[in-house]
Design a protein around this motif. Structure first.
Motif, PDB file in Angstrom:
ATOM      1  N   CYS A   1      -3.290   5.629  -8.869  1.00  0.00           N
ATOM      2  CA  CYS A   1      -3.404   5.520  -7.404  1.00  0.00           C
ATOM      3  C   CYS A   1      -4.810   5.886  -6.931  1.00  0.00           C
ATOM      4  O   CYS A   1      -5.355   5.237  -6.034  1.00  0.00           O
ATOM      5  CB  CYS A   1      -2.372   6.419  -6.731  1.00  0.00           C
ATOM      6  N   TYR A   2      -5.409   6.920  -7.524  1.00  0.00           N
ATOM      7  CA  TYR A   2      -6.771   7.292  -7.154  1.00  0.00           C
ATOM      8  C   TYR A   2      -7.743   6.169  -7.481  1.00  0.00           C
ATOM      9  O   TYR A   2      -8.633   5.838  -6.684  1.00  0.00           O
ATOM     10  CB  TYR A   2      -7.190   8.566  -7.894  1.00  0.00           C
TER      11      TYR A   2
ATOM     12  N   VAL B   1       0.838   3.967  -3.209  1.00  0.00           N
ATOM     13  CA  VAL B   1       0.321   5.334  -3.064  1.00  0.00           C
ATOM     14  C   VAL B   1       1.443   6.375  -3.078  1.00  0.00           C
ATOM     15  O   VAL B   1       1.159   7.573  -3.021  1.00  0.00           O
ATOM     16  CB  VAL B   1      -0.513   5.497  -1.765  1.00  0.00           C
TER      17      VAL B   1
ATOM     18  N   TYR C   1       0.843  -1.201   0.000  1.00  0.00           N
ATOM     19  CA  TYR C   1       0.000   0.000   0.000  1.00  0.00           C
ATOM     20  C   TYR C   1       0.876   1.249   0.000  1.00  0.00           C
ATOM     21  O   TYR C   1       0.608   2.203  -0.752  1.00  0.00           O
ATOM     22  CB  TYR C   1      -0.909  -0.017   1.218  1.00  0.00           C
TER      23      TYR C   1
ATOM     24  N   LEU D   1      -7.332   3.306  -4.957  1.00  0.00           N
ATOM     25  CA  LEU D   1      -7.912   3.598  -3.649  1.00  0.00           C
ATOM     26  C   LEU D   1      -9.430   3.455  -3.671  1.00  0.00           C
ATOM     27  O   LEU D   1     -10.032   2.917  -2.730  1.00  0.00           O
ATOM     28  CB  LEU D   1      -7.508   5.003  -3.202  1.00  0.00           C
TER      29      LEU D   1
ATOM     30  N   LEU E   1       1.258   9.557  -5.224  1.00  0.00           N
ATOM     31  CA  LEU E   1       0.394  10.653  -4.760  1.00  0.00           C
ATOM     32  C   LEU E   1       1.149  11.614  -3.847  1.00  0.00           C
ATOM     33  O   LEU E   1       0.778  12.787  -3.737  1.00  0.00           O
ATOM     34  CB  LEU E   1      -0.818  10.082  -4.013  1.00  0.00           C
TER      35      LEU E   1
END
Length: 268
Positions: free
Chosen positions: A148-149, A108, A104, A152, A111
């Motif tokens: 990444c968005y 991410v 994780y 998520l 970002l």
């Protein structure tokens, strides 16, 4: 209702009013400035009401070309980000807790990286491979963090998924591909649609990363930034007002369709 409850309700009402004013006042001022005769996008001083900025927007070929470039880039980014982000979310949710935490953090990390750094790094790397700036490199650079968005949003949806549905389908003889297509994909559909819209918005509004990898192509944000230096006119406000109207209309149509669908299901 006692005095404390009345004060709390009044404070909450004041907070909500201030929040919406803070959120929508700039948009309202921008929209009003579209109809001001002044050459600069402002509401003061008011020099008269006009519609000429819509006409100027219509004749601004550079603006429309940059908008078309942004739309092409956004569509390509969605085509790249949705499948990769969904695959990343599926892998992430299938890992054990310790490995999941590490992966994780890795996934991410884009970002948390400044857009300028992503743009420069993408340009340097792909130039070594013979790929120059342009639409293709913009898509690669933007997708590197927009994925990444998507990941998520799909991960959040997957956390509500009941894995016994997959087990039941497999137990009834369905293949893994059929389970994904008939069970998991319909469950992920709302998150996929929302992630797609978010990816489009993130792509169109991105500037820092796009500036370094655009080559000779000019997306909308770069075009507007260039106009700010050379002389910005309310024609940009006119374009923004049209985009806001289209967005609001789309949201209203979607909500009406959703409520009618829910009513039909309830009646059935």
């Amino acid at each position: 209702m006692n005095a404390a409850d009345r004060i709390a309700r009044a404070l909450f009402g004041f907070y909500m009013a201030a929040f919406f004013v803070y959120l929508f006042a700039p948009l309202a001022i921008m929209g009003i400035a579209t109809f001001n005769t002044s050459r600069f996008p402002t509401v003061t001083p008011w020099r008269g009401t006009t519609l000429k900025w819509f006409q100027e927007l219509w004749t601004d070929s550079g603006m429309w070309q940059s908008l078309a470039t942004s739309i092409v880039v956004a569509v390509c980014v969605v085509a790249v980000a949705l499948p990769i982000g969904t695959a990343a979310a599926l892998v992430l949710t299938s890992l054990h807790a310790r490995a999941r935490s590490f992966m994780y953090a890795v996934m991410v990390s884009p970002l948390l990286t400044p857009g300028v750094v992503i743009g420069i790094a993408t340009l340097v790397l792909w130039r070594q491979l013979g790929v120059g700036g342009g639409v293709a490199l913009i898509v690669i650079a933007q997708a590197s963090f927009i994925i990444c968005y998507v990941m998520l949003m799909i991960t959040a949806r997957l956390q509500r998924f009941d894995p016994t549905q997959e087990e039941a389908a497999l137990g009834l003889g369905a293949s893994k591909l059929m389970v994904f297509r008939r069970v998991l994909l319909p469950f992920l559909k709302p998150a996929l649609i929302a992630a797609g819209f978010l990816a489009v918005l993130q792509s169109i509004e991105n500037y820092n990363t796009t500036l370094f990898v655009r080559g000779f192509d000019t997306p909308l944000t770069v075009y507007i930034a260039t106009k700010v230096r050379t002389g910005l006119t309310p024609a940009v406000n006119a374009l923004a007002l049209i985009m806001i109207a289209i967005t609001i209309t789309g949201a209203v149509v979607y909500e009406i369709a959703r409520r009618r669908s829910a009513a039909r299901l309830g009646a059935g």
